[in-house]
Structure formats: structure tokens, C-alpha cells
Design a protein around this motif. Structure first.
Motif, PDB file in Angstrom:
ATOM      1  N   PHE A  47       0.807  -1.219   0.000  1.00  0.00           N
ATOM      2  CA  PHE A  47       0.000   0.000   0.000  1.00  0.00           C
ATOM      3  C   PHE A  47       0.842   1.271   0.000  1.00  0.00           C
ATOM      4  O   PHE A  47       0.298   2.373  -0.079  1.00  0.00           O
ATOM      5  N   GLN A  48       2.147   1.145   0.070  1.00  0.00           N
ATOM      6  CA  GLN A  48       2.983   2.332   0.260  1.00  0.00           C
ATOM      7  C   GLN A  48       2.960   3.284  -0.927  1.00  0.00           C
ATOM      8  O   GLN A  48       3.070   4.495  -0.760  1.00  0.00           O
ATOM      9  N   ASP A  49       2.810   2.751  -2.141  1.00  0.00           N
ATOM     10  CA  ASP A  49       2.802   3.619  -3.315  1.00  0.00           C
ATOM     11  C   ASP A  49       1.597   4.546  -3.340  1.00  0.00           C
ATOM     12  O   ASP A  49       1.620   5.582  -4.024  1.00  0.00           O
ATOM     13  N   SER A  50       0.547   4.196  -2.612  1.00  0.00           N
ATOM     14  CA  SER A  50      -0.661   5.015  -2.620  1.00  0.00           C
ATOM     15  C   SER A  50      -0.655   6.096  -1.547  1.00  0.00           C
ATOM     16  O   SER A  50      -1.586   6.902  -1.458  1.00  0.00           O
ATOM     17  N   LEU A  51       0.404   6.140  -0.721  1.00  0.00           N
ATOM     18  CA  LEU A  51       0.450   7.108   0.368  1.00  0.00           C
ATOM     19  C   LEU A  51       0.841   8.489  -0.139  1.00  0.00           C
ATOM     20  O   LEU A  51       1.610   8.630  -1.087  1.00  0.00           O
ATOM     21  N   SER A  52       0.304   9.512   0.507  1.00  0.00           N
ATOM     22  CA  SER A  52       0.695  10.887   0.202  1.00  0.00           C
ATOM     23  C   SER A  52       0.434  11.745   1.431  1.00  0.00           C
ATOM     24  O   SER A  52      -0.352  11.387   2.302  1.00  0.00           O
ATOM     25  N   SER A  53       1.127  12.886   1.492  1.00  0.00           N
ATOM     26  CA  SER A  53       0.891  13.844   2.561  1.00  0.00           C
ATOM     27  C   SER A  53      -0.267  14.735   2.147  1.00  0.00           C
ATOM     28  O   SER A  53      -0.185  15.430   1.125  1.00  0.00           O
ATOM     29  N   GLU A  54      -1.352  14.706   2.902  1.00  0.00           N
ATOM     30  CA  GLU A  54      -2.529  15.474   2.505  1.00  0.00           C
ATOM     31  C   GLU A  54      -3.339  15.886   3.725  1.00  0.00           C
ATOM     32  O   GLU A  54      -3.250  15.279   4.795  1.00  0.00           O
ATOM     33  N   GLU A  55      -4.131  16.930   3.532  1.00  0.00           N
ATOM     34  CA  GLU A  55      -4.984  17.418   4.610  1.00  0.00           C
ATOM     35  C   GLU A  55      -6.199  16.510   4.779  1.00  0.00           C
ATOM     36  O   GLU A  55      -6.677  15.891   3.821  1.00  0.00           O
ATOM     37  N   LEU A  56      -6.689  16.432   6.012  1.00  0.00           N
ATOM     38  CA  LEU A  56      -7.828  15.582   6.325  1.00  0.00           C
ATOM     39  C   LEU A  56      -8.867  16.373   7.100  1.00  0.00           C
ATOM     40  O   LEU A  56      -8.528  17.175   7.966  1.00  0.00           O
ATOM     41  N   ASP A  57     -10.139  16.130   6.773  1.00  0.00           N
ATOM     42  CA  ASP A  57     -11.216  16.658   7.601  1.00  0.00           C
ATOM     43  C   ASP A  57     -12.267  15.577   7.795  1.00  0.00           C
ATOM     44  O   ASP A  57     -12.062  14.414   7.412  1.00  0.00           O
ATOM     45  N   LEU A  58     -13.404  15.953   8.363  1.00  0.00           N
ATOM     46  CA  LEU A  58     -14.395  14.974   8.808  1.00  0.00           C
ATOM     47  C   LEU A  58     -14.923  14.096   7.682  1.00  0.00           C
ATOM     48  O   LEU A  58     -15.391  12.994   7.916  1.00  0.00           O
ATOM     49  N   ARG A  59     -14.813  14.541   6.455  1.00  0.00           N
ATOM     50  CA  ARG A  59     -15.373  13.785   5.322  1.00  0.00           C
ATOM     51  C   ARG A  59     -14.407  12.751   4.754  1.00  0.00           C
ATOM     52  O   ARG A  59     -14.778  11.951   3.903  1.00  0.00           O
ATOM     53  N   ASP A  60     -13.164  12.767   5.203  1.00  0.00           N
ATOM     54  CA  ASP A  60     -12.129  11.993   4.524  1.00  0.00           C
ATOM     55  C   ASP A  60     -11.923  10.598   5.104  1.00  0.00           C
ATOM     56  O   ASP A  60     -12.100  10.356   6.299  1.00  0.00           O
ATOM     57  N   SER A  61     -11.532   9.703   4.196  1.00  0.00           N
ATOM     58  CA  SER A  61     -11.125   8.351   4.572  1.00  0.00           C
ATOM     59  C   SER A  61      -9.649   8.206   4.225  1.00  0.00           C
ATOM     60  O   SER A  61      -9.214   8.625   3.140  1.00  0.00           O
ATOM     61  N   ILE A  62      -8.881   7.645   5.147  1.00  0.00           N
ATOM     62  CA  ILE A  62      -7.451   7.474   4.909  1.00  0.00           C
ATOM     63  C   ILE A  62      -7.199   6.150   4.190  1.00  0.00           C
ATOM     64  O   ILE A  62      -6.497   6.084   3.191  1.00  0.00           O
ATOM     65  N   PHE A  63      -7.791   5.086   4.716  1.00  0.00           N
ATOM     66  CA  PHE A  63      -7.843   3.790   4.053  1.00  0.00           C
ATOM     67  C   PHE A  63      -9.288   3.321   4.088  1.00  0.00           C
ATOM     68  O   PHE A  63     -10.144   3.957   4.707  1.00  0.00           O
ATOM     69  N   ASP A  64      -9.553   2.185   3.476  1.00  0.00           N
ATOM     70  CA  ASP A  64     -10.921   1.661   3.460  1.00  0.00           C
ATOM     71  C   ASP A  64     -11.464   1.446   4.864  1.00  0.00           C
ATOM     72  O   ASP A  64     -12.637   1.662   5.123  1.00  0.00           O
ATOM     73  N   ASN A  65     -10.598   1.020   5.767  1.00  0.00           N
ATOM     74  CA  ASN A  65     -11.060   0.726   7.126  1.00  0.00           C
ATOM     75  C   ASN A  65     -10.461   1.683   8.163  1.00  0.00           C
ATOM     76  O   ASN A  65     -10.387   1.369   9.343  1.00  0.00           O
ATOM     77  N   PHE A  66     -10.019   2.847   7.697  1.00  0.00           N
ATOM     78  CA  PHE A  66      -9.426   3.823   8.603  1.00  0.00           C
ATOM     79  C   PHE A  66      -9.764   5.222   8.099  1.00  0.00           C
ATOM     80  O   PHE A  66      -9.334   5.624   7.018  1.00  0.00           O
ATOM     81  N   SER A  67     -10.556   5.966   8.880  1.00  0.00           N
ATOM     82  CA  SER A  67     -11.048   7.264   8.427  1.00  0.00           C
ATOM     83  C   SER A  67     -10.756   8.349   9.454  1.00  0.00           C
ATOM     84  O   SER A  67     -10.246   8.084  10.551  1.00  0.00           O
ATOM     85  N   PHE A  68     -11.113   9.571   9.090  1.00  0.00           N
ATOM     86  CA  PHE A  68     -10.965  10.707  10.008  1.00  0.00           C
ATOM     87  C   PHE A  68     -11.717  10.448  11.307  1.00  0.00           C
ATOM     88  O   PHE A  68     -11.277  10.845  12.382  1.00  0.00           O
ATOM     89  N   ARG A  69     -12.866   9.779  11.224  1.00  0.00           N
ATOM     90  CA  ARG A  69     -13.653   9.496  12.427  1.00  0.00           C
ATOM     91  C   ARG A  69     -12.898   8.599  13.406  1.00  0.00           C
ATOM     92  O   ARG A  69     -13.111   8.675  14.617  1.00  0.00           O
ATOM     93  N   ASP A  70     -12.010   7.763  12.881  1.00  0.00           N
ATOM     94  CA  ASP A  70     -11.172   6.953  13.772  1.00  0.00           C
ATOM     95  C   ASP A  70     -10.191   7.839  14.536  1.00  0.00           C
ATOM     96  O   ASP A  70      -9.860   7.558  15.693  1.00  0.00           O
ATOM     97  N   LEU A  71      -9.723   8.913  13.894  1.00  0.00           N
ATOM     98  CA  LEU A  71      -8.861   9.867  14.595  1.00  0.00           C
ATOM     99  C   LEU A  71      -9.631  10.549  15.721  1.00  0.00           C
ATOM    100  O   LEU A  71      -9.092  10.782  16.804  1.00  0.00           O
ATOM    101  N   VAL A  72     -10.895  10.863  15.453  1.00  0.00           N
ATOM    102  CA  VAL A  72     -11.742  11.471  16.481  1.00  0.00           C
ATOM    103  C   VAL A  72     -11.888  10.530  17.670  1.00  0.00           C
ATOM    104  O   VAL A  72     -11.836  10.945  18.831  1.00  0.00           O
ATOM    105  N   ASN A  73     -12.044   9.249  17.387  1.00  0.00           N
ATOM    106  CA  ASN A  73     -12.156   8.256  18.468  1.00  0.00           C
ATOM    107  C   ASN A  73     -10.877   8.167  19.292  1.00  0.00           C
ATOM    108  O   ASN A  73     -10.908   7.761  20.464  1.00  0.00           O
ATOM    109  N   LEU A  74      -9.754   8.585  18.688  1.00  0.00           N
ATOM    110  CA  LEU A  74      -8.470   8.570  19.387  1.00  0.00           C
ATOM    111  C   LEU A  74      -8.186   9.880  20.117  1.00  0.00           C
ATOM    112  O   LEU A  74      -7.143  10.023  20.748  1.00  0.00           O
ATOM    113  N   GLY A  75      -9.135  10.826  20.006  1.00  0.00           N
ATOM    114  CA  GLY A  75      -8.978  12.077  20.752  1.00  0.00           C
ATOM    115  C   GLY A  75      -8.851  13.322  19.915  1.00  0.00           C
ATOM    116  O   GLY A  75      -8.750  14.430  20.461  1.00  0.00           O
TER     117      GLY A  75
END
Length: 218
Positions: A47-75
Motif C-alpha cells: 500500500f505504500q505507493d498510494s500514500l501521500s501527505s494530505e490534509e484531512l477533515d471529517l469527510r475523509d477516509s485514509i484507508f478503506d477501514n481507517f477514516s478521520f472518524r477513527d482519529l476522532v475516536n483517538l482524541g
């Protein structure tokens, strides 16, 4: 992939910074760096080739099973953006899927050099004679300690300085660096205050990368 979390205690500072900078997420995160918490996501090679540095907000998904909402759950504050930071590091696996040891590995002559002009002593003696042009070049180094000072005195007559007595031949130089690198790692495994799993991982690292037993070991 490293991601900063903007927690509730600095949410107001972040939002004020966004207004002041015209919504420059990178600048605001940089100014708040000391107050941020960070998480690191270890990503498999496929999956490394698909990585990039980018801004994230509430609408974004980082991976299929990892989204901005998971960051919210982490604080992370749901009102604040954040940004992914992609870094490439080399990891040695300890406790499977749970503990990893970062390390540096050089495949060429650049290595980890310390010149005699350094503030700290990096000196090699052969039978108490300073080999002033010798360069320490430890090719593989676990990232659980920093090498601050090296002062080594080799008494073995198997190593013979060149005619100027300022250096040694390429084969001797490689062997000396290997011996010293291995000794440093073994010493670290014995004296560092590591948890049991961490100590086991470091010893496994030594067995993997410093497996050759030289004539100078008991």
C-alpha cells in the motif's frame, strides 16, 4: 504515516490559528507542534505507493477501514483538520504485529561517519597508537540509542597499521567496524533499561545482523 492529533485542550488555539493564517493547516500544526499528540500508522509495502501527505477533515477516509472518524475516536477534535505525513523507515519485527525496532542500514560506503573534528571523541588506537585517519563506519545501527563517543584500543597483532601508521587496510577497516558495531549493540542490550520484549527484540536484531562470530569473541 504520522498524523498529529489536535485534542480538545488546544482546539481553540488551532481554530484561531486557522483564521490568522488563512486556513494554512501546515503552518498552524507547525506552530502547535509541542502541544500535539501523534499517532504512527505502519503501512504494508503493497500500500505504500498510494500514500501521500494530505490534509484531512471529517469527510475523509485514509484507508478503506481507517477514516478521520477513527482519529476522532483517538482524541482528535472533529472541528479541526489535520494532515498526514509520510515517512520511510526500516523496521525489524519483534513481537509480531505489536513491537517493531527502527534501525538504520547503509548499503554503501557512506555509512555512519564520525570525523575527528567532532565535538565528541571518536578515536581508534592499535596497541595504544592513535590511528588518526581511521573513520568509524557502522553500517547497521539500531535506533534505540545514539553513539556519542567511541574510544577503542585494539591490542591484537592481527591488525597492522599502514606504513604511515595513520590508517589500516580496507579489509581490516571493515572488520574493525563490524567488531565495534557488534560490541556496542551487545553492550546496549545488557545495560539499557528495556522491557523484556524490547530486550528480546534487540538480541534477535543482533543475531540477525551481527550473526558472524569473529576470532575476537569468547
Amino acid at each position: 504515516m504520522s498524523i498529529p492529533l489536535v485534542e480538545s485542550n488546544i482546539e481553540d488555539d488551532f481554530l484561531s490559528g486557522m483564521k490568522f493564517t488563512g486556513n494554512d493547516v501546515s503552518e498552524v500544526l507547525e506552530k502547535l507542534d509541542r502541544d500535539l499528540s501523534w499517532i504512527s500508522v505502519i503501512v504494508s509495502k503493497e500500500f505504500q505507493d498510494s500514500l501521500s501527505s494530505e490534509e484531512l477533515d471529517l469527510r475523509d477516509s485514509i484507508f478503506d477501514n481507517f477514516s478521520f472518524r477513527d482519529l476522532v475516536n483517538l482524541g482528535h477534535s472533529s472541528s479541526c483538520k489535520t494532515k498526514t505525513n509520510v515517512e520511510t523507515i526500516t523496521l525489524f519485527e519483534g513481537k509480531k504485529n505489536n513491537l517493531y525496532l527502527p534501525f538504520d542500514k547503509k548499503e554503501n560506503e557512506t555509512g555512519f561517519y564520525w570525523w575527528r573534528t567532532s565535538e565528541k571523541r571518536k578515536e581508534l588506537f592499535i596497541r595504544s597508537v592513535l590511528i588518526k585517519d581511521f573513520q568509524f563506519n557502522i553500517q547497521i545501527s539500531a535506533s534505540v540509542f545514539e553513539i556519542d563517543t567511541i574510544v577503542a584500543n585494539i591490542n591484537s597483532r592481527n591488525f597492522i597499521p599502514d606504513i604511515s601508521r595513520n590508517n589500516v587496510g580496507p579489509a581490516d577497516k571493515e572488520l574493525i567496524n563490524y567488531i565495534i558495531g557488534k560490541a556496542i549493540h551487545i553492550g546496549a542490550s545488557n545495560v539499557l533499561p528495556l522491557e523484556e520484549d524490547e530486550k528480546t527484540t534487540l538480541k534477535s536484531f543482533i543475531r540477525t545482523f551481527y550473526e558472524e562470530k569473529t576470532d575476537f569473541e569468547k
